[in-house]
Motif scaffolding. Structure first.
Motif, mmCIF file in Angstrom:
data_model
loop_
_atom_site.group_PDB
_atom_site.id
_atom_site.type_symbol
_atom_site.label_atom_id
_atom_site.label_comp_id
_atom_site.label_asym_id
_atom_site.label_seq_id
_atom_site.Cartn_x
_atom_site.Cartn_y
_atom_site.Cartn_z
ATOM 1 N N LYS A 52 0.830 -1.212 0.000
ATOM 2 C CA LYS A 52 0.000 0.000 0.000
ATOM 3 C C LYS A 52 0.866 1.265 0.000
ATOM 4 O O LYS A 52 0.502 2.290 -0.556
ATOM 5 C CB LYS A 52 -0.914 -0.014 1.229
ATOM 6 C CG LYS A 52 -1.798 1.188 1.373
ATOM 7 C CD LYS A 52 -2.618 1.100 2.643
ATOM 8 C CE LYS A 52 -2.665 2.467 3.258
ATOM 9 N NZ LYS A 52 -2.979 2.506 4.646
ATOM 10 N N ASN A 53 2.040 1.159 0.616
ATOM 11 C CA ASN A 53 2.969 2.293 0.686
ATOM 12 C C ASN A 53 4.020 2.262 -0.427
ATOM 13 O O ASN A 53 5.019 2.972 -0.356
ATOM 14 C CB ASN A 53 3.657 2.302 2.051
ATOM 15 C CG ASN A 53 2.744 2.834 3.122
ATOM 16 O OD1 ASN A 53 2.495 4.023 3.211
ATOM 17 N ND2 ASN A 53 2.198 1.925 3.939
ATOM 18 N N LYS A 54 3.787 1.405 -1.433
ATOM 19 C CA LYS A 54 4.673 1.298 -2.610
ATOM 20 C C LYS A 54 6.105 0.914 -2.230
ATOM 21 O O LYS A 54 7.074 1.413 -2.782
ATOM 22 C CB LYS A 54 4.629 2.578 -3.428
ATOM 23 C CG LYS A 54 3.258 2.853 -4.010
ATOM 24 C CD LYS A 54 3.219 4.139 -4.790
ATOM 25 C CE LYS A 54 1.889 4.394 -5.443
ATOM 26 N NZ LYS A 54 0.724 4.361 -4.691
ATOM 27 N N ILE A 55 6.221 0.024 -1.245
ATOM 28 C CA ILE A 55 7.517 -0.506 -0.817
ATOM 29 C C ILE A 55 7.591 -1.950 -1.306
ATOM 30 O O ILE A 55 6.749 -2.774 -0.936
ATOM 31 C CB ILE A 55 7.677 -0.426 0.713
ATOM 32 C CG1 ILE A 55 7.642 1.035 1.161
ATOM 33 C CG2 ILE A 55 8.968 -1.100 1.156
ATOM 34 C CD1 ILE A 55 7.471 1.233 2.648
ATOM 35 N N ASP A 56 8.559 -2.227 -2.150
ATOM 36 C CA ASP A 56 8.711 -3.546 -2.749
ATOM 37 C C ASP A 56 9.330 -4.514 -1.749
ATOM 38 O O ASP A 56 10.489 -4.354 -1.357
ATOM 39 C CB ASP A 56 9.591 -3.446 -4.002
ATOM 40 C CG ASP A 56 9.814 -4.794 -4.671
ATOM 41 O OD1 ASP A 56 9.123 -5.775 -4.327
ATOM 42 O OD2 ASP A 56 10.691 -4.856 -5.556
#
Length: 188
Positions: free
Chosen positions: A168-172
């Motif tokens: 959701k926080n665009k952390i892969d």
């Protein structure tokens, strides 16, 4: 200047990848952190369940204990079993921004600055989702991510929930690996 940056990256990036971190272009992201975070409730033992690989964590049975101090900071003791030997390191955690108390900073040395240790989400009693990121000249960044538990294991649904928070926080976190948390008491 552009040529110098390319030369720097040419030599630096392979070294970073050998140590397990994968650099990402651009500055660190600014993920949402736990609203109304309570530093005191976060105190106690946390066990590493999954993580993005990091050069400073090579062992197993990784555990971090937070103890509130009189000055409002927390004493941090992290431990791991590496090659059959218990290794520990002691540091300090502080709330770096009183308006956003989930943005902690941790330092394991008096001469080094605090590094981010952001609590993205926690229920305080069983799991926590933690993120850290280091900017390199604002050209690229190295990030670190952990799903922690109050015990040495978490249900798969809790781990999946933690990964959803990162997504959701665009952390892969596709490279996230499990930390071995078995045979921890009898090997040391």
């Amino acid at each position: 200047m552009k040529t110098q940056v390319c030369v720097l990256l040419y030599w630096l990036l392979p070294l970073l990848q050998v140590k397990a971190q994968v650099p990402h272009w651009g500055p660190c992201p600014e993920p949402e952190t736990q609203s109304a975070f309570d530093f005191k409730q976060f105190m106690g033992s946390w066990f590493e369940i999954t993580k993005l690989p990091a050069q400073f964590e090579k062992g197993r049975c990784i555990e971090t204990n937070f103890t509130l101090q009189f000055d409002g900071t927390a004493r941090v003791i992290s431990s791991e079993i590496l090659k059959g030997e218990l290794k520990t390191i002691e540091g300090t955690a502080v709330v770096e921004d009183k308006r956003n108390p989930a943005k902690l900073g941790i330092s394991f040395s008096y001469v080094l600055p605090y590094t981010p240790y952001w609590i993205l989400s926690t229920d305080y009693g069983s799991w926590a989702v933690v993120y850290s990121c280091t900017d390199i000249l604002r050209l690229f960044h190295l990030d670190f991510a952990w799903i922690l538990g109050r015990g040495r294991s978490l249900p798969p649904t809790s781990v999946a929930h933690g990964k959803e928070i990162f997504a959701k926080n665009k952390i892969d976190v596709s490279r996230m690996v499990s930390t071995r948390q078995d045979d921890c008491e009898r090997d040391v």
